[in-house]
Design an enzyme around this catalytic site. Structure first.
Site, short mmCIF file in Angstrom:
data_model
loop_
_atom_site.label_atom_id
_atom_site.label_comp_id
_atom_site.label_asym_id
_atom_site.label_seq_id
_atom_site.Cartn_x
_atom_site.Cartn_y
_atom_site.Cartn_z
N GLN A 1 0.82 -1.20 0.00
CA GLN A 1 0.00 0.00 0.00
C GLN A 1 0.86 1.26 0.00
OE1 GLN A 1 -2.86 -2.35 3.08
NE2 GLN A 1 -3.23 -0.17 3.00
N ARG B 1 -8.57 -1.18 8.08
CA ARG B 1 -9.63 -0.30 7.59
C ARG B 1 -10.03 0.70 8.67
NH1 ARG B 1 -14.36 -2.04 3.30
NH2 ARG B 1 -14.55 0.05 2.49
N CYS B 2 -9.00 1.34 9.20
CA CYS B 2 -9.21 2.19 10.36
C CYS B 2 -7.98 3.06 10.52
CB CYS B 2 -9.42 1.28 11.56
SG CYS B 2 -8.78 1.79 13.13
N GLU C 1 -13.05 4.09 5.56
CA GLU C 1 -13.12 3.22 6.72
C GLU C 1 -14.20 3.58 7.71
OE1 GLU C 1 -9.09 4.88 8.41
OE2 GLU C 1 -8.82 3.38 6.88
#
Ligand code: CDP
Length: 783
Positions: A217, A367-368, A737
């Site tokens: 990423q 996802r945070c 998110e």
């Protein structure tokens, strides 16, 4: 006009889907190079053991096995350990001790993938089991076995982090009318993205060039890390090219550097051949970075009338065997300081202790935005517990306490400046849409009949867009992000970014930002990410930072182009630049709309007829350092029914109101929210990674790590409010998110609400049928 351009606010169909829906994506495993060989990994069956002997002779005797690499082989290269983002170190391969089950022990390189697997099975390792600690609370006891004997500090405590006013908070608690307190465990989960992690590494022995295609990423950060860690082996940064092709889901799990990546690079350097390493599903679940695993004790102090005054939170964070959490350097507990949520607490004190256990390392921002889900869950559960204590409606109690819209920008007691918000507006919309009053009536009638129905609310505040570089860095690299735009002579453009999409639709939304700013149709703008040889330096995509940071860089770079274009337009229109305005996606002579030039005309002139003395071309770069973070928020309402026979929880309805400021692409945002909600449902009801007392993983395959399928996923209902961020160039906040952050508390609150009249105050997630049925039996209401 705007519709033709497809600028901000349009549900432009995703450009990238043209290849994805045809199965033409280009993932790491699609990379096939001539002479490529394969790497597979021997992993430990033990959670803690001394390695007495590794015998590779049988593996090396298999035709096609080229090499077996052990930790001892890495010692002369100084590669047996690698640094982690949190200032700890992590084994690439062990030289004498393994510290968690499924840890990498040796690597086998072979001419075929299946031969590499045969080689792995043939490597004989003799272990001497050592005492295992899987519970971080026990790991802190004085007689606990020390996991990290390599450290000078001879215990399992990693760090202590605290924020807030301890004395002031303690006093507020002493003086409070009402205090509620709850232990909350947020279990270990994994991201389980469709694509597992992998790499193709190609080292060219002649020119010393290393090219890697990898599931990352953050390609630029990886390039710098490789140069820092392996610079002594001649891998200098100009000779390293990191390509992150299409990625099948990242969710934070593709931020860390896993030993497999280092081994693939090492194997390519060793053999001079391109090496492919792709982990399988079990390796992905069992050995890659985990998320959550927070043991929280949270307390709220309030007045009798429900005014919340103070918050106190103590947390034990299980980091596994190495502190390899993916947080900005100065934030070992991530942005957990957002735990005061949507409420104006006068006082708060939060402390977190990181602990080693015999489990895989991690602590990723699944996802945070770095521990925000944990924070949102804790505060939103606590508000419901306080509502129960005070016999108040949980919506009403929230409405009473919310930070009011006029208080923004709002400085939280823990030092975060919230940019904008309208929390009451979002909750009111969700209540109206779902029919809250009617649902409460239905619930009370059902309760009389003995039926179990619950309504749960979560009014969360997020914190995304790391970050202002004065506070945020990763290994010293400041957390800005970048965009480079080039407009070609024919009015088409290419945008290159330092972030990297993993399914979020960047090729579409970043083109929309440029379309809006430059008045070029979205179809004429190509977006490219993920190649360090071409993209400007950026920190990558995680923690919903792409829109807040790279989105801002894109808008600012486009505005730089627009400004240069204004001078060219003035030249073409034979007017003073001061008389040229940008209106209706064109340059116009002020007050004379007929005298105008499009961006395409200006672009052509930039290469064919630019004013003398001006540089030719039309391009710009921006490295954007956000002045602050953005604070998306939302209010979710969940309705559940509980089966008194099986204990099964059914989510009957779920209404999600989100606010991410200016929306670039409503369809993509809705898709992000749908996916995020399902990823919030998952830990609330299904997913969990457990370990037995010997450190054996429970839930290490999809047989027992229960990903929700379409059968379990309810039909999500969504709505929105729009409160732009005042400091973002286009007013946008992140959204990727929000739903994962907000949903678990709404679901847990709904289940507890269904059982509250039986005396239930809290159930740890995942709320499985087994847990619910046990409660129903204890309360004597099971059928
Ligand atoms: O960093 P990441 O891409 O994961 O998250 P994000 O910035 O929240 O964006 C997720 C997707 O939603 C991207 O395609 C964004 O451009 C899009 N988005 C949007 O259309 N409008 C917003 N206000 C925020 C995000």
């Amino acid at each position: 006009m705007a519709v033709e351009i497809g600028g901000i606010g349009h549900s432009v169909a995703r450009k990238e889907d043209a290849r994805f829906i045809r199965g033409k994506g280009n993932y790491v495993d699609d990379v096939k190079l001539p002479g490529m060989v394969y790497l597979d990994i021997v992993r430990s069956p033990y959670a803690h053991a001394r390695i007495l002997k590794i015998d590779a002779s049988k593996a090396l005797a298999i035709p096609g096995v080229l090499a077996v690499i052990t930790g001892k082989d890495l010692v002369p290269l100084k590669l047996e350990w690698m640094p982690t983002l949190m200032g700890d170190k992590q084994m690439v391969l062990p030289t004498d001790t393994v510290m968690y089950q499924a840890q990498e022990v040796a690597a086998v390189v072979a001419t075929e993938r299946y031969i590499a697997a045969d080689g792995v099975a043939a490597v004989e390792v003799e272990y001497e089991p050592l005492p295992v600690v899987v519970d971080p609370i026990k790991a802190l006891l004085p007689d606990a076995p020390v996991i990290r004997e390599d450290r000078a500090q001879k215990d399992n405590h990693i760090w202590h982090w605290e924020t807030g006013d301890r004395a002031g908070t303690d006093k507020a608690f002493r003086d409070a009318d009402v205090v509620v307190k709850q232990d909350i465990y947020i279990p270990r989960i994994v991201v389980a993205s469709i694509e597992t992690c992998g790499m193709v590494a190609k080292f060219d022995k002649v020119d010393g060039q290393l090219t890697v295609w990898m599931t990352t990423q953050a390609p630029h950060a990886i390039r710098t890390v490789i140069a820092l860690v392996a610079g002594h082996l001649g891998l200098s940064e100009q000779k390293i090219r990191v390509i992150s092709p299409d990625i099948g889901g990242g969710f934070g799990g593709k931020v860390p550097v896993y030993p497999g990546y280092v081994l693939a690079i090492g194997a390519s350097v060793l053999t001079g051949l391109p090496v492919k390493w792709i982990e399988d599903r079990s390796e992905n679940i069992q050995a890659d970075s985990f998320a959550r695993d927070y043991h929280i004790t949270a307390e709220v102090a309030s007045k009798k009338d429900g005014t919340m005054q103070a918050l106190r939170v103590k947390t034990i964070a299980d980091h596994g065997a190495f502190d390899a959490a993916a947080n900005p350097s100065k934030f070992p507990a991530g942005l957990f300081g957002i735990v005061t949520g949507s409420y104006p607490f006068e006082k708060a004190f939060v402390e977190v202790d990181g602990v080693y256990t015999n489990k895989p390392p991690g602590g990723i921002a699944y996802r945070c935005s770095f521990r925000v889900t944990e924070a949102a869950f804790a505060i939103e559960r606590l508000v419901d517990i306080l509502a129960l204590e005070l016999k108040r409606d949980p919506a009403d109690l929230r409405m009473q306490n919310f930070i009011p819209p006029q208080a923004f920008p709002y400085m939280s007691t823990l030092g975060w400046e919230y940019d904008s918000g309208n929390y009451a507006g979002a909750l009111k919309l969700a209540m109206d849409k779902i029919g809250y009053a009617a649902l409460r009536k239905e619930q009370s009638e059902k309760r009389k009949r003995g039926e179990l129905m619950g309504i749960g609310i979560s009014s969360f505040t997020e914190i995304v867009g790391a970050g202002p570089s004065k506070h945020f860095d990763i290994l010293g690299i400041k957390m800005f992000d970048s965009a480079e735009i080039r407009v070609h002579p024919t009015g088409k453009a290419i945008v290159r970014l330092g972030v990297k999409s993993q399914g979020q639709g960047h090729e579409t939304t970043f083109a929309q930002i440029v379309a809006e700013e430059l008045g070029l149709p979205v179809g004429d703008i190509k977006v490219e990410e993920g190649d360090t040889d071409t993209a400007p330096y950026g920190l990558g995509t995680y923690a919903s930072r792409s829109t807040p940071v790279a989105g801002a860089a894109t808008a600012v770079a486009a505005r730089k182009i627009r400004e240069k274009g204004r001078l060219i337009a003035a030249h073409l229109l034979e007017a003073s630049p001061d008389d040229i305005e940008w209106k209706d996606y064109k340059y116009q002579v002020k007050g004379v709309p007929a005298k105008s030039k499009t961006m395409a005309e200006v672009a052509f002139a930039a290469y064919t007829n630019h004013p003398q003395g001006m540089e030719a071309g039309l391009e710009a770069v921006d490295y954007y350092d956000p002045p602050s973070l953005t604070y998306p928020f939302g209010s979710y309402i969940c309705v559940v029914d509980i089966d008194k026979g099986t204990g099964e929880v059914k989510v009957r309805r779920f209404y999600a109101v989100d606010d991410c400021g200016t929306i670039i692409n409503p369809m993509i945002v809705e898709g992000q929210i749908h996916g995020g909600l399902t990823m919030g449902l998952a830990p609330a009801l299904y997913e969990e990674i457990n370990y037995d007392k010997d450190g054996n993983i429970q839930g290490g395959t999809f047989m027992d790590y229960l990903l929700p399928t379409s059968m379990e996923t309810p039909s999500w209902e969504t709505g929105k409010t729009t409160t732009p961020s005042p400091h973002h160039p286009i007013g946008a906040k992140g959204v990727g998110e929000s739903a994962t952050v907000g949903a678990p508390a709404a679901i847990a609150n709904a289940v507890v609400d269904a059982l509250a009249h039986l005396g239930v105050r809290h159930i740890d997630i995942p709320i499985t049928p087994w847990k619910v049925q046990k409660i129903l039996k204890e309360k004597g209401v099971a059928e």
